[in-house]
Design an enzyme around this catalytic site. Structure first.
Site, PDB file in Angstrom:
ATOM      1  N   LYS A  92       1.103  -1.352  -0.097  1.00  0.00           N
ATOM      2  CA  LYS A  92      -0.335  -0.121  -0.014  1.00  0.00           C
ATOM      3  C   LYS A  92       0.391   1.129   0.487  1.00  0.00           C
ATOM      4  CE  LYS A  92      -4.104   1.784  -0.186  1.00  0.00           C
ATOM      5  NZ  LYS A  92      -3.257   2.458  -1.378  1.00  0.00           N
ATOM      6  N   GLN A 113       6.965   3.814   3.709  1.00  0.00           N
ATOM      7  CA  GLN A 113       5.672   3.623   4.225  1.00  0.00           C
ATOM      8  C   GLN A 113       5.607   1.923   4.481  1.00  0.00           C
ATOM      9  OE1 GLN A 113       3.382   5.537   1.916  1.00  0.00           O
ATOM     10  NE2 GLN A 113       2.027   4.383   3.365  1.00  0.00           N
ATOM     11  N   LYS A 116       5.141   3.279   8.684  1.00  0.00           N
ATOM     12  CA  LYS A 116       4.241   3.934   8.848  1.00  0.00           C
ATOM     13  C   LYS A 116       2.677   3.283   8.975  1.00  0.00           C
ATOM     14  CE  LYS A 116       4.333   8.031   5.956  1.00  0.00           C
ATOM     15  NZ  LYS A 116       3.433   8.855   4.518  1.00  0.00           N
ATOM     16  N   LYS A 128       5.186   1.815  -3.050  1.00  0.00           N
ATOM     17  CA  LYS A 128       5.802   2.904  -3.763  1.00  0.00           C
ATOM     18  C   LYS A 128       5.646   2.710  -4.842  1.00  0.00           C
ATOM     19  CE  LYS A 128       4.969   7.146  -2.389  1.00  0.00           C
ATOM     20  NZ  LYS A 128       3.945   7.950  -1.003  1.00  0.00           N
ATOM     21  N   GLY A 167      -2.562   7.875  -4.202  1.00  0.00           N
ATOM     22  CA  GLY A 167      -1.519   9.160  -4.893  1.00  0.00           C
ATOM     23  C   GLY A 167      -0.779   9.562  -4.346  1.00  0.00           C
ATOM     24  N   THR A 211      -4.675  13.494   5.367  1.00  0.00           N
ATOM     25  CA  THR A 211      -3.029  13.844   6.043  1.00  0.00           C
ATOM     26  C   THR A 211      -3.094  15.524   6.375  1.00  0.00           C
ATOM     27  OG1 THR A 211      -2.514  12.341   3.533  1.00  0.00           O
ATOM     28  CG2 THR A 211      -0.792  13.947   4.882  1.00  0.00           C
ATOM     29  N   ASN A 242      -2.206  19.626  -1.136  1.00  0.00           N
ATOM     30  CA  ASN A 242      -3.373  19.495  -0.638  1.00  0.00           C
ATOM     31  C   ASN A 242      -2.740  19.123   1.014  1.00  0.00           C
ATOM     32  OD1 ASN A 242      -4.443  16.710   0.340  1.00  0.00           O
ATOM     33  ND2 ASN A 242      -5.796  16.716  -0.717  1.00  0.00           N
ATOM     34  N   SER A 380      -6.922   5.630   4.111  1.00  0.00           N
ATOM     35  CA  SER A 380      -6.948   4.877   2.208  1.00  0.00           C
ATOM     36  C   SER A 380      -7.506   4.011   2.924  1.00  0.00           C
ATOM     37  CB  SER A 380      -5.739   4.723   1.603  1.00  0.00           C
ATOM     38  OG  SER A 380      -5.528   6.013   1.047  1.00  0.00           O
TER      39      SER A 380
END
Length: 447
Positions: A92, A113, A116, A128, A167, A211, A242, A380
């Site tokens: 992911k 990631q 995280k 990623k 994204g 986020t 964003n 997500s």
């Protein structure tokens, strides 16, 4: 490697394997430096070459993307998908479109990631991907054709229980829609494995905000633990995309005075602070094809620091939300001299190792990105849950779940972050994420 090897020996081993991957080496050094004392006290995590496996991606996919521009000229870009670790769930992580994208950056992002995602407690592994394609200045048709061309290769490596992209920089809802649509057509499967989708085809409310909101939720918990809060604080935010936009929105809701935003050309300084109306206008400008914060500064008659970052502005809280290594040791010295109380990373690794060390030495509260900006991937995960159940939750429910997850991440960081007086959140986040992934890897054997 020998299980009794030193930290430097291990880091040298990683460096020699990939001598030109500086961003990845930096990420490994940052994590392992804080992990090493814990590993020495818990030697079972040195068995079965666990660390060597942890820093090596399970799979790296590299391919060319051939597409036609508006002049009917053939263009060729490189693209990658780094499937880093699936010990606790499907890979992911986002897709990034930017000229700076290379394998080193994507490996660093996939490595970060992994931890995280583990911190969220949701069953998601780390991955990623991205391309050196630059969507800036491209027409919508060009962006669509590129996304569709990319998916002709990438689709075969994805799936709801295999790899679920989203994204990142250069990839918003439009690009996710183009890629998800092509994935559906090529796979003859309507599951739409991407997250960050539009609400009309399986997206989740609060995902665009997640986020930025999560960053502020985590930072507020960190501040409260140390007798502080956003109320009445001056806040510097870098970036204007964003993450920055929604961090500004939520910080204002918590009573902060946000005085900066930035882009690659410079920084706008608003001493009176953003208002909801001003923020809405900034969002409109940035949504246009060539919108810059300089345009926003001119419109409102504000100070514009051309070619500069926000870190020279005296503030109580700094939220770097732009890109990696944007906040270096010189900027850290200026922030500390100006009395900054807390720094929380909205971007991925925006603070250099030297700057991070300086903040910790100075007693500045410091929240690393793998904890502080985990709200996006957490939501997500909630989008994946809604898709699997064929349900759509109300915004209030998603936001409440996000807030709860960020508080849980904060609690995990505190648990592993050392003494009660001044928690080392870098150490806490790294150890908490590592333990979750490492326990899963050890339980599954040598694979």
């Amino acid at each position: 490697m020998d299980q009794t090897c030193s930290l430097e020996s291990f880091l040298n081993h990683v460096q020699k394997r990939d001598p030109h991957q500086t961003e990845f080496a930096q990420a490994v050094r940052e994590v392992m430096t804080t992990l090493w004392p814990f590993l020495e006290q818990n030697p079972r995590y040195r068995h079965m070459s666990l660390l060597e496996r942890l820093v090596e991606p399970e799979r790296v996919i590299q391919f060319r993307v051939v597409w036609l521009d508006d002049k009917n000229q053939v263009q060729v870009n490189r693209a990658w998908r780094v499937q880093f670790n699936s010990a606790i769930g499907p890979y992911k992580g986002g897709m990034r479109f930017h000229p700076s994208v290379n394998l080193s950056i994507l490996k660093f992002l996939g490595f970060e990631q992994t931890f995280k995602n583990a911190l969220t407690t949701l069953p998601m592994g780390g991955g990623k991907g991205g391309s050196d394609f630059d969507p800036k200045g491209k027409s919508e048709g060009e962006v669509m054709r590129f996304c569709q061309a990319l998916m002709t290769e990438l689709y075969r490596h994805l799936g709801p229980d295999t790899d679920v992209p989203a994204g990142d920089i250069g990839v918003g809802g439009r690009e996710v829609g183009f890629m998800a649509g092509m994935m559906r057509k090529l796979s003859n499967n309507s599951s739409c494995v991407f997250t960050g989708k539009g609400l009309s085809f399986g997206g989740s409310l609060i995902r665009p905000e997640a986020t930025g909101y999560g960053l502020v939720y985590f930072t507020e918990a960190m501040l409260k633990r140390h007798g502080l809060g956003f109320e009445g604080m001056r806040v510097a935010v870098s970036g204007s995309g964003n993450v920055a936009q929604y961090a500004i929105e939520k910080a204002m809701a918590f009573g902060a005075r946000v005085v900066t935003a930035s882009d690659s050309s410079g920084t706008v300084v608003d001493e009176s602070g953003f208002t909801p109306e001003k923020l809405a206008r900034l969002c409109e400008i940035k949504a246009s094809r060539d919108g810059r914060v300089a345009d926003y500064a001119r419109e409102f008659g504000l100070t514009y620091l051309e070619g500069q970052q926000p870190w020279s502005v005296p503030v109580d809280i700094a939220l770097p939300c732009a890109t990696q290594n944007e906040l270096d040791v010189d900027a850290a010295r200026v922030l500390i001299a100006n009395g900054v109380k807390a720094v929380a990373e909205g971007a991925n690794m925006p603070t250099t190792i030297e700057a991070t060390d300086l903040f910790l030495e100075a007693g500045v509260l410091f929240a690393p990105g793998k904890a502080a900006n985990a709200g996006g991937v957490a939501t997500s995960g909630l989008e994946m849950a809604q898709n699997a159940a064929r349900l759509s939750w109300k915004a209030e429910k998603v936001d409440a779940r996000l807030h709860h997850i960020m508080l849980d991440i904060h609690h995990a960081c505190v648990e592993y972050g050392g003494d009660n007086k001044h928690t080392n959140y870098v150490q806490g986040a790294n150890i908490a994420g590592f333990v979750k992934v490492a326990d899963a890897m050890l339980a599954q054997g040598v694979i």
